[in-house]
Motif scaffolding. Sequence first.
Motif, PDB file in Angstrom:
ATOM      1  N   MET A   1       0.928  -1.236   0.052  1.00  0.00           N
ATOM      2  CA  MET A   1       0.040   0.027  -0.232  1.00  0.00           C
ATOM      3  C   MET A   1       0.920   1.166  -0.150  1.00  0.00           C
ATOM      4  O   MET A   1       2.041   1.420   0.672  1.00  0.00           O
ATOM      5  CB  MET A   1      -0.887   0.112   1.402  1.00  0.00           C
ATOM      6  N   GLU A   3       2.007   5.123   1.078  1.00  0.00           N
ATOM      7  CA  GLU A   3       1.801   5.866   2.259  1.00  0.00           C
ATOM      8  C   GLU A   3       0.751   7.006   1.812  1.00  0.00           C
ATOM      9  O   GLU A   3       0.580   7.314   0.641  1.00  0.00           O
ATOM     10  CB  GLU A   3       3.015   6.408   2.536  1.00  0.00           C
ATOM     11  N   GLY A  31     -14.694   3.365   5.566  1.00  0.00           N
ATOM     12  CA  GLY A  31     -13.526   2.860   4.927  1.00  0.00           C
ATOM     13  C   GLY A  31     -13.701   1.252   4.482  1.00  0.00           C
ATOM     14  O   GLY A  31     -12.761   0.645   4.026  1.00  0.00           O
ATOM     15  N   THR A  32     -14.934   0.748   4.441  1.00  0.00           N
ATOM     16  CA  THR A  32     -15.306  -0.439   4.136  1.00  0.00           C
ATOM     17  C   THR A  32     -15.144  -0.955   2.677  1.00  0.00           C
ATOM     18  O   THR A  32     -14.617  -1.841   2.494  1.00  0.00           O
ATOM     19  CB  THR A  32     -16.603  -0.953   4.663  1.00  0.00           C
ATOM     20  N   VAL A  35     -10.749   1.251   2.072  1.00  0.00           N
ATOM     21  CA  VAL A  35      -9.546   0.615   2.469  1.00  0.00           C
ATOM     22  C   VAL A  35      -9.186  -0.704   1.958  1.00  0.00           C
ATOM     23  O   VAL A  35      -8.085  -1.317   1.647  1.00  0.00           O
ATOM     24  CB  VAL A  35      -9.688   0.339   4.148  1.00  0.00           C
ATOM     25  N   ASP A  36     -10.371  -1.383   1.891  1.00  0.00           N
ATOM     26  CA  ASP A  36     -10.457  -2.460   0.978  1.00  0.00           C
ATOM     27  C   ASP A  36      -9.565  -2.334  -0.384  1.00  0.00           C
ATOM     28  O   ASP A  36      -8.894  -2.954  -0.646  1.00  0.00           O
ATOM     29  CB  ASP A  36     -11.662  -3.174   0.760  1.00  0.00           C
ATOM     30  N   MET A  38      -7.692   0.003  -1.356  1.00  0.00           N
ATOM     31  CA  MET A  38      -6.377   0.504  -1.094  1.00  0.00           C
ATOM     32  C   MET A  38      -5.451  -0.668  -0.885  1.00  0.00           C
ATOM     33  O   MET A  38      -4.160  -0.728  -1.175  1.00  0.00           O
ATOM     34  CB  MET A  38      -6.008   1.367   0.172  1.00  0.00           C
ATOM     35  N   LYS A  39      -5.885  -1.695  -0.111  1.00  0.00           N
ATOM     36  CA  LYS A  39      -4.967  -3.027   0.224  1.00  0.00           C
ATOM     37  C   LYS A  39      -5.031  -3.787  -1.165  1.00  0.00           C
ATOM     38  O   LYS A  39      -3.860  -4.293  -1.339  1.00  0.00           O
ATOM     39  CB  LYS A  39      -5.797  -4.054   1.039  1.00  0.00           C
ATOM     40  N   LEU A  40      -5.799  -3.311  -2.198  1.00  0.00           N
ATOM     41  CA  LEU A  40      -5.684  -4.173  -3.420  1.00  0.00           C
ATOM     42  C   LEU A  40      -4.925  -3.495  -4.517  1.00  0.00           C
ATOM     43  O   LEU A  40      -4.827  -3.862  -5.409  1.00  0.00           O
ATOM     44  CB  LEU A  40      -7.089  -4.415  -4.217  1.00  0.00           C
TER      45      LEU A  40
END
Lengths: 328, 174
Positions: A1, A3, A31-32, A35-36, A38-40
């Motif tokens: 990810m 920064e 963020g559900t 955030v997911d 962003m992780k991907l």
Amino acid sequence: MKEFGYERPAHPTDALAMIAGVAGARFLGGGTNLVDLMKLGVETPAVLIDVTALPYDFVTDDADGGLRVGSGTRNSDLAAHLAVRRRYPALAQAVLAGASGQLRNMATVGGNLLQRTRCPYFQDVTKPCNKRVPDSGCPARDGEHHNLAILGGSDLCIATNPSDMAVALAAFDAVVFVEEPAGPRAVPIADFYRLPADEPQRETTLEPGALITAVALPALPWAANSRYRKARERASYSFAIGSVAVALDVADGMVRDVRIALGAVAPIPWRAYRAEQSLRGQPATEVAFREAADAELEWAQPLRDNRYKVPLVRNLMVRTLIELVQAS
Amino acid sequence: MPERVATLSPIRLSVNGREYQLELDHRTTLLDALRENLDLTGSKKGCDHGQCGACTVMLDGRRANACLIFAVAAQTHDITTIEGVGAAGNLHPLQQAFIDHDGLQCGYCTPGQICSAVAMLAEVEAGWPSAVTPDVAAGPVDLDESETRERMSGNLCRCGAYVNIVAAIQDVVG
Ligand SMILES: Cc1cc2nc3c(=O)[nH]c(=O)nc-3n(C[C@H](O)[C@H](O)[C@H](O)COP(=O)(O)OP(=O)(O)OC[C@H]3O[C@@H](n4cnc5c(N)ncnc54)[C@H](O)[C@@H]3O)c2cc1C
Ligand code: SF4
Ligand code: FES
Ligand code: FES
């Protein structure tokens, strides 16, 4: 990810200044989804501007008899609100049909409206995707598309909008209130989402940096007779493969008025105007309901692996209309 | 806003009634902060994408997936993990019921199941309907088996201990 910076403004003016001030800044709700993604690696914001401290966590009565829901209201609070349950039950049901108890506690109304498609190629940065990288191609058309669009798609993109909540909002003609760089704007839900056409990367009509502040549900007394029905591949905690939000006003066996919106069949929550039009003034019978559903689905353009959606949503429409006749 | 954006911050977390001061990269999820920085390893990482519920904790008493919230965004909440629900010798009634009913096999999903169930019972108490509630406009719901299954659907169990998990929860409801 990658920064990123983090800000949590308490005032809308600060939030708007921050989003305008930094390239790559994004709002963060529960963020559900963000955030997911962003992780991907699908989303790479430079700064997250957390909007959960803004004064947008409310459900209040509007002077015209409708309801106003703040964009920061958590999905679970929206679905649990008594006025929503009594006056717009299809909205409470749609929210409850989505995700899980944990996710609904985190997810906000604003974030739910702007959640991205679950098209598997969109979520996989090793694959081409016109929505994620314009002009890179659309592998879904000949590939994995069993849960993609049968209505409203384009040659460039056939992604479906995954939101359950937005389907009910479409049926109720909700109005989305936004703050844009040019000032505040009230956007009817019918003008909020865009069909992909030749720009699948643009999913809404919002200006960059727009902040969603609230959603209004106009007064609609007969919305108390409404229902959301969702078909999915397992009984719970799963996205729709077809869904319908219906409100019905029936008197003396005749349809006085009706609202129908479909989910998981199009890039936007799909308002079934043709079906509605074919039903107004008609007898509230199964035959008329079937004809109405067919009037809408006549326009469907299914692909190899999503043909099942046509009979699926037809039956969802007919079954739900019959239930609402029985309930009234 | 500064020219160069700060990508780590001093972070204050309130967990199980204790205050912790940390300095964390913003990319740290609450789940990783709990497990890696605070040594609270009861919360588990199953999928890291909100799809399994193994990371379920309570934020101000409400259940949430710790894998989808950044620690920096969790500072305003009172966080409760399984370590704050009960301990050996002082088990929460749900923990005892999971033991009594064999509500687990490998146990990996269990902390999340129990945190989820504790908060779920509070939701029922508050009168929240669910997707299987026949009439969402009506009053309180009776937490029968189908309501229990639906409300716990955010917690997967690879061992398939569902039957006994439902029995354990039903036992506590009485
Ligand atoms: C495992 C799983 C299962 C799910 N199942 C379902 C389901 O069955 N049905 C369903 O409908 N949904 C489902 N969801 C999706 C879920 O409903 C959404 O992720 C959620 O509603 C997004 O809300 P959020 O507040 O968390 O948004 P975020 O992730 O915080 O944000 C989403 C987007 O909205 C933007 N945004 C947020 N707030 C604002 C604002 N006020 N103004 C402008 N922009 C804003 C963000 O910048 C971002 O682009 C599921 C999600 C997961 C992880
Ligand atoms: S359908 Fe749309 S989102 Fe999916 S791969 Fe094609 S362009 Fe991308
Ligand atoms: S680890 Fe958080 S839901 Fe699976
Ligand atoms: S007990 Fe093994 S995953 Fe649930």
